[in-house]
Design a protein around this motif. Structure first.
Motif, PDB file in Angstrom:
ATOM      1  N   HIS A 241       0.826  -1.236  -0.132  1.00  0.00           N
ATOM      2  CA  HIS A 241      -0.040   0.082  -0.115  1.00  0.00           C
ATOM      3  C   HIS A 241       0.840   1.286  -0.098  1.00  0.00           C
ATOM      4  CE1 HIS A 241      -3.886   1.895   0.095  1.00  0.00           C
ATOM      5  NE2 HIS A 241      -3.436   2.560   1.314  1.00  0.00           N
ATOM      6  N   THR A 242       2.086   1.146   0.615  1.00  0.00           N
ATOM      7  CA  THR A 242       2.888   2.304   0.496  1.00  0.00           C
ATOM      8  C   THR A 242       3.809   2.409  -0.497  1.00  0.00           C
ATOM      9  OG1 THR A 242       4.711   1.446   1.862  1.00  0.00           O
ATOM     10  CG2 THR A 242       2.765   2.452   3.055  1.00  0.00           C
ATOM     11  N   LEU A 243       3.887   1.273  -1.365  1.00  0.00           N
ATOM     12  CA  LEU A 243       4.620   1.478  -2.581  1.00  0.00           C
ATOM     13  C   LEU A 243       5.980   1.848  -2.490  1.00  0.00           C
ATOM     14  CD1 LEU A 243       1.685   2.695  -4.799  1.00  0.00           C
ATOM     15  CD2 LEU A 243       3.109   0.801  -5.515  1.00  0.00           C
ATOM     16  N   GLY A 244       6.542   1.275  -1.298  1.00  0.00           N
ATOM     17  CA  GLY A 244       8.094   1.311  -0.899  1.00  0.00           C
ATOM     18  C   GLY A 244       8.444   2.152  -0.036  1.00  0.00           C
ATOM     19  N   GLY A 245       7.157   3.246   0.506  1.00  0.00           N
ATOM     20  CA  GLY A 245       7.625   4.085   1.320  1.00  0.00           C
ATOM     21  C   GLY A 245       7.141   5.506   0.783  1.00  0.00           C
ATOM     22  N   LEU A 246       6.208   5.880   0.336  1.00  0.00           N
ATOM     23  CA  LEU A 246       5.985   7.098  -0.121  1.00  0.00           C
ATOM     24  C   LEU A 246       5.819   8.488   0.771  1.00  0.00           C
ATOM     25  CD1 LEU A 246       2.825   6.370  -2.705  1.00  0.00           C
ATOM     26  CD2 LEU A 246       5.461   6.342  -3.112  1.00  0.00           C
ATOM     27  N   ALA A 247       5.420   7.904   1.913  1.00  0.00           N
ATOM     28  CA  ALA A 247       5.238   9.072   2.859  1.00  0.00           C
ATOM     29  C   ALA A 247       6.835   9.321   3.710  1.00  0.00           C
ATOM     30  CB  ALA A 247       4.140   8.560   4.020  1.00  0.00           C
ATOM     31  N   GLY A 248       7.434   8.455   3.627  1.00  0.00           N
ATOM     32  CA  GLY A 248       8.740   8.581   4.152  1.00  0.00           C
ATOM     33  C   GLY A 248       9.507   7.430   4.502  1.00  0.00           C
ATOM     34  N   GLU A 249      10.823   7.071   4.305  1.00  0.00           N
ATOM     35  CA  GLU A 249      11.509   5.713   4.092  1.00  0.00           C
ATOM     36  C   GLU A 249      11.438   5.012   5.623  1.00  0.00           C
ATOM     37  OE1 GLU A 249      12.841   8.792   3.249  1.00  0.00           O
ATOM     38  OE2 GLU A 249      13.844   8.547   1.567  1.00  0.00           O
ATOM     39  N   MET A 250      11.143   5.824   6.753  1.00  0.00           N
ATOM     40  CA  MET A 250      11.145   5.071   8.105  1.00  0.00           C
ATOM     41  C   MET A 250       9.818   5.073   8.546  1.00  0.00           C
ATOM     42  SD  MET A 250      14.232   3.866   8.552  1.00  0.00           S
ATOM     43  CE  MET A 250      14.173   3.508  10.063  1.00  0.00           C
ATOM     44  N   ALA A 251       8.672   5.632   7.604  1.00  0.00           N
ATOM     45  CA  ALA A 251       7.395   5.690   8.245  1.00  0.00           C
ATOM     46  C   ALA A 251       6.935   4.248   9.025  1.00  0.00           C
ATOM     47  CB  ALA A 251       6.427   6.082   7.104  1.00  0.00           C
ATOM     48  N   ALA A 252       6.350   4.007  10.042  1.00  0.00           N
ATOM     49  CA  ALA A 252       5.876   3.172  10.661  1.00  0.00           C
ATOM     50  C   ALA A 252       5.256   2.091   9.624  1.00  0.00           C
ATOM     51  CB  ALA A 252       4.994   3.456  11.898  1.00  0.00           C
ATOM     52  N   GLU A 253       4.285   2.466   8.808  1.00  0.00           N
ATOM     53  CA  GLU A 253       3.225   1.750   7.931  1.00  0.00           C
ATOM     54  C   GLU A 253       4.045   1.439   6.733  1.00  0.00           C
ATOM     55  OE1 GLU A 253       1.006   5.752   7.691  1.00  0.00           O
ATOM     56  OE2 GLU A 253       2.746   5.006   9.051  1.00  0.00           O
ATOM     57  N   THR A 254       5.227   1.435   6.564  1.00  0.00           N
ATOM     58  CA  THR A 254       5.792   0.995   5.271  1.00  0.00           C
ATOM     59  C   THR A 254       6.166  -0.493   5.545  1.00  0.00           C
ATOM     60  OG1 THR A 254       6.954   3.473   4.840  1.00  0.00           O
ATOM     61  CG2 THR A 254       7.879   1.320   3.676  1.00  0.00           C
ATOM     62  N   THR A 255       5.502  -1.176   4.886  1.00  0.00           N
ATOM     63  CA  THR A 255       5.414  -2.709   4.879  1.00  0.00           C
ATOM     64  C   THR A 255       6.737  -3.301   3.943  1.00  0.00           C
ATOM     65  OG1 THR A 255       3.514  -2.848   3.597  1.00  0.00           O
ATOM     66  CG2 THR A 255       3.244  -3.047   5.859  1.00  0.00           C
ATOM     67  N   ASP A 256       6.993  -2.252   2.819  1.00  0.00           N
ATOM     68  CA  ASP A 256       7.437  -2.759   1.459  1.00  0.00           C
ATOM     69  C   ASP A 256       8.782  -1.814   1.271  1.00  0.00           C
ATOM     70  OD1 ASP A 256       5.821  -0.712   0.562  1.00  0.00           O
ATOM     71  OD2 ASP A 256       5.479  -1.895  -1.112  1.00  0.00           O
ATOM     72  N   GLU A 257       9.403  -1.485   2.286  1.00  0.00           N
ATOM     73  CA  GLU A 257      10.515  -0.346   1.929  1.00  0.00           C
ATOM     74  C   GLU A 257      11.499  -0.607   0.765  1.00  0.00           C
ATOM     75  OE1 GLU A 257      14.113   1.763   4.517  1.00  0.00           O
ATOM     76  OE2 GLU A 257      12.382   0.999   5.602  1.00  0.00           O
ATOM     77  N   ASP A 258      11.373   0.280  -0.164  1.00  0.00           N
ATOM     78  CA  ASP A 258      12.113  -0.008  -1.228  1.00  0.00           C
ATOM     79  C   ASP A 258      12.253   1.519  -2.123  1.00  0.00           C
ATOM     80  OD1 ASP A 258      13.066  -0.452  -3.868  1.00  0.00           O
ATOM     81  OD2 ASP A 258      11.771  -2.078  -4.243  1.00  0.00           O
ATOM     82  N   PRO A 259      13.504   2.055  -1.809  1.00  0.00           N
ATOM     83  CA  PRO A 259      13.518   3.638  -2.248  1.00  0.00           C
ATOM     84  C   PRO A 259      13.371   3.408  -3.911  1.00  0.00           C
ATOM     85  CG  PRO A 259      15.154   3.254  -0.615  1.00  0.00           C
ATOM     86  CD  PRO A 259      14.404   1.934  -0.807  1.00  0.00           C
ATOM     87  N   ALA A 260      13.649   2.642  -4.481  1.00  0.00           N
ATOM     88  CA  ALA A 260      13.750   2.646  -6.043  1.00  0.00           C
ATOM     89  C   ALA A 260      12.185   2.535  -6.360  1.00  0.00           C
ATOM     90  CB  ALA A 260      14.490   1.417  -6.325  1.00  0.00           C
ATOM     91  N   ARG A 261      11.435   1.882  -5.682  1.00  0.00           N
ATOM     92  CA  ARG A 261       9.997   1.817  -6.106  1.00  0.00           C
ATOM     93  C   ARG A 261       9.568   3.157  -5.869  1.00  0.00           C
ATOM     94  NH1 ARG A 261       7.689  -2.866  -2.902  1.00  0.00           N
ATOM     95  NH2 ARG A 261       8.853  -3.938  -4.831  1.00  0.00           N
ATOM     96  N   VAL A 262       9.872   4.070  -4.638  1.00  0.00           N
ATOM     97  CA  VAL A 262       9.250   5.138  -4.493  1.00  0.00           C
ATOM     98  C   VAL A 262       9.859   6.244  -5.620  1.00  0.00           C
ATOM     99  CG1 VAL A 262       9.292   7.280  -2.922  1.00  0.00           C
ATOM    100  CG2 VAL A 262       9.453   4.936  -1.897  1.00  0.00           C
ATOM    101  N   ALA A 263      11.177   5.974  -6.133  1.00  0.00           N
ATOM    102  CA  ALA A 263      11.517   6.862  -7.193  1.00  0.00           C
ATOM    103  C   ALA A 263      10.661   6.560  -8.633  1.00  0.00           C
ATOM    104  CB  ALA A 263      12.984   6.456  -7.395  1.00  0.00           C
ATOM    105  N   LEU A 264      10.426   5.114  -8.740  1.00  0.00           N
ATOM    106  CA  LEU A 264       9.680   4.960  -9.899  1.00  0.00           C
ATOM    107  C   LEU A 264       8.128   5.518  -9.904  1.00  0.00           C
ATOM    108  CD1 LEU A 264       8.897   3.191 -12.463  1.00  0.00           C
ATOM    109  CD2 LEU A 264       8.169   1.312 -10.689  1.00  0.00           C
ATOM    110  N   VAL A 265       7.507   5.549  -8.788  1.00  0.00           N
ATOM    111  CA  VAL A 265       6.429   6.213  -8.577  1.00  0.00           C
ATOM    112  C   VAL A 265       6.339   7.700  -8.977  1.00  0.00           C
ATOM    113  CG1 VAL A 265       4.292   6.831  -7.228  1.00  0.00           C
ATOM    114  CG2 VAL A 265       5.288   4.280  -7.173  1.00  0.00           C
ATOM    115  N   ALA A 266       7.434   8.312  -8.296  1.00  0.00           N
ATOM    116  CA  ALA A 266       7.535   9.634  -8.433  1.00  0.00           C
ATOM    117  C   ALA A 266       7.846  10.075  -9.863  1.00  0.00           C
ATOM    118  CB  ALA A 266       8.616  10.211  -7.592  1.00  0.00           C
TER     119      ALA A 266
END
Length: 302
Positions: A241-266
């Protein structure tokens, strides 16, 4: 300038208070923008439940670095306001969220003046709305989606004439499969996408299993499949649901931490909007070509 090219130094200004009569707390926004450049397009971003203008920095900063002015309001459901599910105000927050985006768009000139003279550098003809989760349903309303009532009748039209394109990340699907909790507390999660006519990129994760629907991850693709063209769908196979950590890398609800995925979305949103705004189609074309050979994500369009 190719939208994937992070060439701009950026600056952020907060808080800026926006006139919003009748609101129980002040409407405040954060503005992130390039330090240089003119005729800059705008993204107004609606956060997910409980977040605020201070979240989603990985998205806002990356968009600003590719030449966008990004405006992020804090909606009433932010944790900092302490409005819980059982609060009597909660039932109307979905409407307040939409009103927040209208207030930002209607007051954009004044907001940008307070953000350091940005009103002379903006392109008022190229404004997009983007949202994640509950924010995606909020943004979708300004793109033309409506909310069905208990009898399945579409509600009022909340679209805004200043908005010409958008992106919806992990957007609510149709409401006929809501869990009992969602049906009781979130009855407004019954979107009708048949009237969402604006060009929109829908982004969905293949492992995004909502606690609010009895359907699987395909629930989050309804905004693409049930809306009229032109639309595009970015499906990310391993995305939650957070697609790698959209709200922030260390956000508690980030279940699939992946900076590359966040960059892809952005970068996908930046590229899509540059194409939709007829500023530059190179990055969107490159992204489509790249997706064809990578099984971890793909793009379909209509």
């Amino acid at each position: 300038m190719p939208s994937g090219h992070l060439s701009h130094r950026i600056v952020a200004v907060k808080p800026i208070t926006v006139p919003a009569p009748g609101r129980s707390v002040d409407l405040q926004v954060k503005v992130t923008a390039p330090l240089s450049g003119r005729n800059l397009p705008v993204i107004v971003f609606s956060h997910g439940n409980a977040w605020s203008m201070d979240g989603y920095e990985p998205l806002a900063d990356r968009w600003a670095a590719t030449g966008f002015i990004v405006v992020q309001p804090t909606h009433p459901d932010s944790r900092r306001n302490g409005i819980k599910w059982d609060d009597p105000r909660f039932a109307t927050i979905w409407r307040v969220r939409i009103t927040d985006l209208h207030a930002v768009l209607d007051g954009l000139g004044d907001i940008l003046r307070q953000a350091g003279g940005l009103e002379t550098r903006v392109d008022h003809e190229r404004i997009a709305v983007v949202g994640h989760s509950w924010g995606a349903q909020t943004a979708g309303a300004l793109l033309g989606a409506r909310v069905l009532d208990a009898d399945g009748i579409p509600g009022e039209d909340f679209s805004h004439s200043a908005v010409s394109a958008g992106a919806l990340i992990a957007a609510t699907g149709t409401g006929d499969t809501l869990t009992p909790f969602a049906a009781e507390h979130l009855p407004f999660m019954r979107p009708d996408y048949s009237t969402m006519t604006a060009p929109t990129l829908v982004i969905a994760g293949g492992r995004d299993q909502s606690q609010l629907s009895t359907r699987g991850p395909e629930w989050f693709t309804d905004a693409y499949h049930l809306s009229p063209a032109p639309k595009s769908l970015l499906a990310i196979a391993e995305g939650e649901h957070t697609l790698g950590g959209l709200a922030g890398e260390m956000a508690a609800e980030t279940t699939d931490e992946d900076p590359a995925r966040v960059a892809l979305v952005a970068d996908a949103i930046s590229a899509y909007l540059h194409d939709a705004f007829k500023l530059d189609n190179a990055a969107w074309a490159t992204l489509n070509n790249a997706a064809a050979g990578d099984g971890t994500w793909n793009i379909t369009s209509k």
